[in-house]
Design a protein around this motif. Structure first.
Motif, PDB file in Angstrom:
ATOM      1  N   SER A 140     -15.959 -15.112 -12.484  1.00  0.00           N
ATOM      2  CA  SER A 140     -16.252 -13.679 -12.602  1.00  0.00           C
ATOM      3  C   SER A 140     -16.520 -13.020 -11.244  1.00  0.00           C
ATOM      4  O   SER A 140     -16.480 -11.796 -11.133  1.00  0.00           O
ATOM      5  CB  SER A 140     -17.444 -13.461 -13.532  1.00  0.00           C
ATOM      6  OG  SER A 140     -18.634 -13.996 -12.959  1.00  0.00           O
ATOM      7  N   LEU A 141     -16.788 -13.830 -10.203  1.00  0.00           N
ATOM      8  CA  LEU A 141     -17.002 -13.275  -8.866  1.00  0.00           C
ATOM      9  C   LEU A 141     -15.695 -12.772  -8.261  1.00  0.00           C
ATOM     10  O   LEU A 141     -15.700 -11.865  -7.424  1.00  0.00           O
ATOM     11  CB  LEU A 141     -17.602 -14.354  -7.953  1.00  0.00           C
ATOM     12  CG  LEU A 141     -17.806 -13.983  -6.486  1.00  0.00           C
ATOM     13  CD1 LEU A 141     -18.902 -12.938  -6.327  1.00  0.00           C
ATOM     14  CD2 LEU A 141     -18.149 -15.223  -5.650  1.00  0.00           C
ATOM     15  N   VAL A 142     -14.566 -13.324  -8.697  1.00  0.00           N
ATOM     16  CA  VAL A 142     -13.275 -13.074  -8.051  1.00  0.00           C
ATOM     17  C   VAL A 142     -12.428 -12.157  -8.924  1.00  0.00           C
ATOM     18  O   VAL A 142     -12.218 -12.413 -10.107  1.00  0.00           O
ATOM     19  CB  VAL A 142     -12.513 -14.395  -7.810  1.00  0.00           C
ATOM     20  CG1 VAL A 142     -11.253 -14.140  -7.004  1.00  0.00           C
ATOM     21  CG2 VAL A 142     -13.421 -15.410  -7.114  1.00  0.00           C
ATOM     22  N   LYS A 143     -11.923 -11.092  -8.324  1.00  0.00           N
ATOM     23  CA  LYS A 143     -11.079 -10.139  -9.041  1.00  0.00           C
ATOM     24  C   LYS A 143      -9.719 -10.056  -8.359  1.00  0.00           C
ATOM     25  O   LYS A 143      -9.629  -9.981  -7.135  1.00  0.00           O
ATOM     26  CB  LYS A 143     -11.748  -8.765  -9.068  1.00  0.00           C
ATOM     27  CG  LYS A 143     -11.038  -7.740  -9.935  1.00  0.00           C
ATOM     28  CD  LYS A 143     -11.870  -6.470 -10.094  1.00  0.00           C
ATOM     29  CE  LYS A 143     -13.050  -6.663 -11.013  1.00  0.00           C
ATOM     30  NZ  LYS A 143     -13.725  -5.378 -11.343  1.00  0.00           N
ATOM     31  N   VAL A 144      -8.653 -10.052  -9.165  1.00  0.00           N
ATOM     32  CA  VAL A 144      -7.285 -10.003  -8.643  1.00  0.00           C
ATOM     33  C   VAL A 144      -6.797  -8.561  -8.605  1.00  0.00           C
ATOM     34  O   VAL A 144      -6.881  -7.837  -9.603  1.00  0.00           O
ATOM     35  CB  VAL A 144      -6.335 -10.855  -9.506  1.00  0.00           C
ATOM     36  CG1 VAL A 144      -4.886 -10.694  -9.034  1.00  0.00           C
ATOM     37  CG2 VAL A 144      -6.757 -12.320  -9.466  1.00  0.00           C
ATOM     38  N   VAL A 145      -6.281  -8.158  -7.449  1.00  0.00           N
ATOM     39  CA  VAL A 145      -5.679  -6.832  -7.279  1.00  0.00           C
ATOM     40  C   VAL A 145      -4.372  -6.994  -6.495  1.00  0.00           C
ATOM     41  O   VAL A 145      -4.362  -7.504  -5.391  1.00  0.00           O
ATOM     42  CB  VAL A 145      -6.636  -5.868  -6.544  1.00  0.00           C
ATOM     43  CG1 VAL A 145      -7.743  -5.388  -7.458  1.00  0.00           C
ATOM     44  CG2 VAL A 145      -7.238  -6.512  -5.297  1.00  0.00           C
ATOM     45  N   TYR A 146      -3.273  -6.555  -7.081  1.00  0.00           N
ATOM     46  CA  TYR A 146      -1.973  -6.712  -6.425  1.00  0.00           C
ATOM     47  C   TYR A 146      -1.741  -5.613  -5.385  1.00  0.00           C
ATOM     48  O   TYR A 146      -1.951  -4.429  -5.676  1.00  0.00           O
ATOM     49  CB  TYR A 146      -0.845  -6.639  -7.448  1.00  0.00           C
ATOM     50  CG  TYR A 146      -0.706  -7.839  -8.357  1.00  0.00           C
ATOM     51  CD1 TYR A 146      -1.109  -9.111  -7.956  1.00  0.00           C
ATOM     52  CD2 TYR A 146      -0.143  -7.702  -9.616  1.00  0.00           C
ATOM     53  CE1 TYR A 146      -0.963 -10.204  -8.787  1.00  0.00           C
ATOM     54  CE2 TYR A 146       0.014  -8.800 -10.467  1.00  0.00           C
ATOM     55  CZ  TYR A 146      -0.404 -10.045 -10.041  1.00  0.00           C
ATOM     56  OH  TYR A 146      -0.248 -11.132 -10.871  1.00  0.00           O
ATOM     57  N   PRO A 147      -1.272  -5.975  -4.190  1.00  0.00           N
ATOM     58  CA  PRO A 147      -0.836  -4.957  -3.217  1.00  0.00           C
ATOM     59  C   PRO A 147       0.396  -4.216  -3.735  1.00  0.00           C
ATOM     60  O   PRO A 147       1.027  -4.621  -4.720  1.00  0.00           O
ATOM     61  CB  PRO A 147      -0.501  -5.776  -1.966  1.00  0.00           C
ATOM     62  CG  PRO A 147      -1.152  -7.098  -2.174  1.00  0.00           C
ATOM     63  CD  PRO A 147      -1.171  -7.328  -3.657  1.00  0.00           C
ATOM     64  N   GLY A 148       0.757  -3.150  -3.020  1.00  0.00           N
ATOM     65  CA  GLY A 148       1.883  -2.338  -3.448  1.00  0.00           C
ATOM     66  C   GLY A 148       2.984  -2.237  -2.405  1.00  0.00           C
ATOM     67  O   GLY A 148       2.986  -2.947  -1.396  1.00  0.00           O
ATOM     68  N   TRP A 149       3.910  -1.319  -2.635  1.00  0.00           N
ATOM     69  CA  TRP A 149       5.109  -1.217  -1.801  1.00  0.00           C
ATOM     70  C   TRP A 149       5.517   0.237  -1.527  1.00  0.00           C
ATOM     71  O   TRP A 149       6.413   0.472  -0.713  1.00  0.00           O
ATOM     72  CB  TRP A 149       6.280  -1.891  -2.525  1.00  0.00           C
ATOM     73  CG  TRP A 149       6.503  -1.341  -3.912  1.00  0.00           C
ATOM     74  CD1 TRP A 149       5.886  -1.760  -5.056  1.00  0.00           C
ATOM     75  CD2 TRP A 149       7.333  -0.237  -4.288  1.00  0.00           C
ATOM     76  NE1 TRP A 149       6.297  -1.002  -6.129  1.00  0.00           N
ATOM     77  CE2 TRP A 149       7.184  -0.058  -5.686  1.00  0.00           C
ATOM     78  CE3 TRP A 149       8.186   0.611  -3.593  1.00  0.00           C
ATOM     79  CZ2 TRP A 149       7.854   0.950  -6.392  1.00  0.00           C
ATOM     80  CZ3 TRP A 149       8.859   1.608  -4.294  1.00  0.00           C
ATOM     81  CH2 TRP A 149       8.689   1.764  -5.683  1.00  0.00           C
ATOM     82  N   ARG A 150       4.883   1.207  -2.145  1.00  0.00           N
ATOM     83  CA  ARG A 150       5.383   2.580  -2.058  1.00  0.00           C
ATOM     84  C   ARG A 150       5.334   3.159  -0.638  1.00  0.00           C
ATOM     85  O   ARG A 150       6.072   4.093  -0.319  1.00  0.00           O
ATOM     86  CB  ARG A 150       4.638   3.489  -3.037  1.00  0.00           C
ATOM     87  CG  ARG A 150       4.985   3.170  -4.485  1.00  0.00           C
ATOM     88  CD  ARG A 150       4.638   4.279  -5.444  1.00  0.00           C
ATOM     89  NE  ARG A 150       5.069   3.949  -6.792  1.00  0.00           N
ATOM     90  CZ  ARG A 150       6.301   4.137  -7.262  1.00  0.00           C
ATOM     91  NH1 ARG A 150       7.227   4.650  -6.475  1.00  0.00           N
ATOM     92  NH2 ARG A 150       6.597   3.801  -8.497  1.00  0.00           N
ATOM     93  N   TYR A 151       4.482   2.633   0.223  1.00  0.00           N
ATOM     94  CA  TYR A 151       4.495   3.055   1.624  1.00  0.00           C
ATOM     95  C   TYR A 151       5.874   2.857   2.239  1.00  0.00           C
ATOM     96  O   TYR A 151       6.266   3.579   3.169  1.00  0.00           O
ATOM     97  CB  TYR A 151       3.475   2.239   2.435  1.00  0.00           C
ATOM     98  CG  TYR A 151       3.802   0.765   2.470  1.00  0.00           C
ATOM     99  CD1 TYR A 151       4.598   0.229   3.463  1.00  0.00           C
ATOM    100  CD2 TYR A 151       3.343  -0.093   1.473  1.00  0.00           C
ATOM    101  CE1 TYR A 151       4.937  -1.117   3.475  1.00  0.00           C
ATOM    102  CE2 TYR A 151       3.680  -1.429   1.474  1.00  0.00           C
ATOM    103  CZ  TYR A 151       4.472  -1.930   2.476  1.00  0.00           C
ATOM    104  OH  TYR A 151       4.828  -3.257   2.474  1.00  0.00           O
ATOM    105  N   PHE A 152       6.621   1.896   1.716  1.00  0.00           N
ATOM    106  CA  PHE A 152       7.938   1.568   2.273  1.00  0.00           C
ATOM    107  C   PHE A 152       8.952   2.671   1.983  1.00  0.00           C
ATOM    108  O   PHE A 152       9.971   2.776   2.673  1.00  0.00           O
ATOM    109  CB  PHE A 152       8.411   0.233   1.693  1.00  0.00           C
ATOM    110  CG  PHE A 152       9.348  -0.528   2.583  1.00  0.00           C
ATOM    111  CD1 PHE A 152       9.018  -0.811   3.895  1.00  0.00           C
ATOM    112  CD2 PHE A 152      10.576  -0.995   2.109  1.00  0.00           C
ATOM    113  CE1 PHE A 152       9.877  -1.530   4.720  1.00  0.00           C
ATOM    114  CE2 PHE A 152      11.439  -1.712   2.920  1.00  0.00           C
ATOM    115  CZ  PHE A 152      11.090  -1.971   4.231  1.00  0.00           C
ATOM    116  N   GLU A 153       8.676   3.496   0.973  1.00  0.00           N
ATOM    117  CA  GLU A 153       9.575   4.612   0.661  1.00  0.00           C
ATOM    118  C   GLU A 153       9.643   5.608   1.816  1.00  0.00           C
ATOM    119  O   GLU A 153      10.667   6.259   2.023  1.00  0.00           O
ATOM    120  CB  GLU A 153       9.110   5.335  -0.609  1.00  0.00           C
ATOM    121  CG  GLU A 153       9.258   4.512  -1.876  1.00  0.00           C
ATOM    122  CD  GLU A 153       8.775   5.251  -3.102  1.00  0.00           C
ATOM    123  OE1 GLU A 153       9.497   5.250  -4.118  1.00  0.00           O
ATOM    124  OE2 GLU A 153       7.666   5.827  -3.064  1.00  0.00           O
ATOM    125  N   ALA A 154       8.538   5.729   2.554  1.00  0.00           N
ATOM    126  CA  ALA A 154       8.492   6.694   3.656  1.00  0.00           C
ATOM    127  C   ALA A 154       9.141   6.167   4.930  1.00  0.00           C
ATOM    128  O   ALA A 154       9.315   6.928   5.896  1.00  0.00           O
ATOM    129  CB  ALA A 154       7.041   7.087   3.938  1.00  0.00           C
TER     130      ALA A 154
END
Length: 333
Positions: A140-154
């Motif tokens: 419960s101490l560890v939470k998963v969050v996925y990085p993204g890619w939309r910065y690459f659109e610019a």
């Protein structure tokens, strides 16, 4: 990742929540923010900055410290991002004196995270499972969050790489981002090039062919082209034009470049180990990172699913929302 997360957090910050971005005095490319104040302080370099500048500041201000870059001040409370525990699980990767020092320092920070941080963020279920199993900590101490890619659109595709290396404009090629980090497994590309002798392999990275060859202990085949450092725009151009983007890593906590490649419509080939099958599901082609005897043309003829589901789940806005909800509970908004 840190820059993109801060930009997305800034869009969520409510006026009554006092959030500050603390950076070294010499920091460059700090984003323009509307709701997060930027404070420049301290001239210490590298990991010393967190310990000598950020830590004392956080203690003095009684601040809750969100540490995005895998290193945290040992004297302050807060949350930390740890992408993976490669330093713990793959000690053979760290052979030079500098690498060994870095390994020791990161392992010390891991201990901080398990005993001092009240939240650990990581970027894949694979990384979470390894953290929990290897260190025996509460899941419960560890939470998963996925990085993204939309910065690459610019990012604007930059064809200047074709002026330096006309061959990338003239025919088909496989593209990889090369690194001498052992987990990146550049040797797979070299060996696969020998087994696919009629194909061109373009490798971008900071070292030249001679340096790669001497450090790999392998002769470089004629069908491998090292183009050196490329800008984001040049990399995007190569991704758009390549026959496939290849990531043959032995170990990854997430692996962002294949996500960028999928976002511009490229075929993608990645290793079938660690987090990569979790992240990329059925939208890519898989190889064994220990077996370069692959007919890549045959591999690419096999069908894959649309990348839409993969691209949808990898989102910095969603990551920021998760982190922001946690911050509000910690600092009393």
């Amino acid at each position: 990742m840190a820059r993109e997360l801060v930009i997305e957090l800034d869009k969520l910050i409510e006026d009554e929540l006092a959030v500050r971005l603390i950076v070294p005095e010499y920091a460059k490319d700090v984003p323009k923010l509307d709701h997060i104040s930027v404070i420049r302080m301290g001239r210490a370099r590298g990991s010393l900055w967190e310990q000598l500048c950020l830590g004392p500041y956080a203690v003095k201000e009684r601040a809750y410290c969100l540490n995005i870059c895998s290193i945290a001040p040992l004297i302050s409370r807060g949350a930390i991002f740890i992408h993976d525990i490669c330093y713990k699980e793959r000690p053979r990767y760290f052979k030079s004196p500098y690498a060994r020092i870095s390994q020791i320092w990161h392992k010390i920070n891991y201990q901080y995270a398990w005993h001092r941080a009240d939240r650990v963020y990581t970027v894949s279920e694979y990384s979470k499972s390894r953290i929990v199993k290897v260190y025996g900590i509460d899941p419960s101490l560890v939470k998963v969050v996925y990085p993204g890619w939309r910065y690459f659109e610019a990012v604007e595709p930059n064809p200047k790489i074709g002026e330096r290396y006309p061959v990338v404009m003239e025919g088909e090629f496989y593209y990889s981002l090369g690194s001498l980090a052992p987990n990146k497994n550049l040797g797979w590309i070299i060996c696969a090039a020998r087994h696919n002798a009629n194909s061109l392999f373009v490798v971008a990275g900071g070292l030249n062919a001679k340096a790669y060859g001497s450090l790999l202990g392998k002769a470089i085949p004629r069908n491998v082209l090292f183009v050196g450092y490329v800008s984001d725009g040049e990399s995007k151009y190569l991704m758009q034009r390549c026959k496939a983007f290849i990531l043959p890593s032995e170990y990854e906590g997430f692996g962002i470049p294949p996500l960028e490649a999928l976002s511009v419509g490229a075929e993608v080939v990645v290793s079938n180990v660690t987090c990569l099958p979790e992240i990329y599901e059925d939208a890519v082609h898989y190889i064994n990172p220990r077996d370069p005897n692959v007919d890549l043309d045959k591999l690419l003829s096999e069908p894959v699913n649309s990348p839409e589901a993969v691209l949808a789940k990898c989102d910095y806005a969603r990551m920021a929302s998760t982190v922001y909800d946690d911050l509000k509970t910690k600092i009393g908004a």
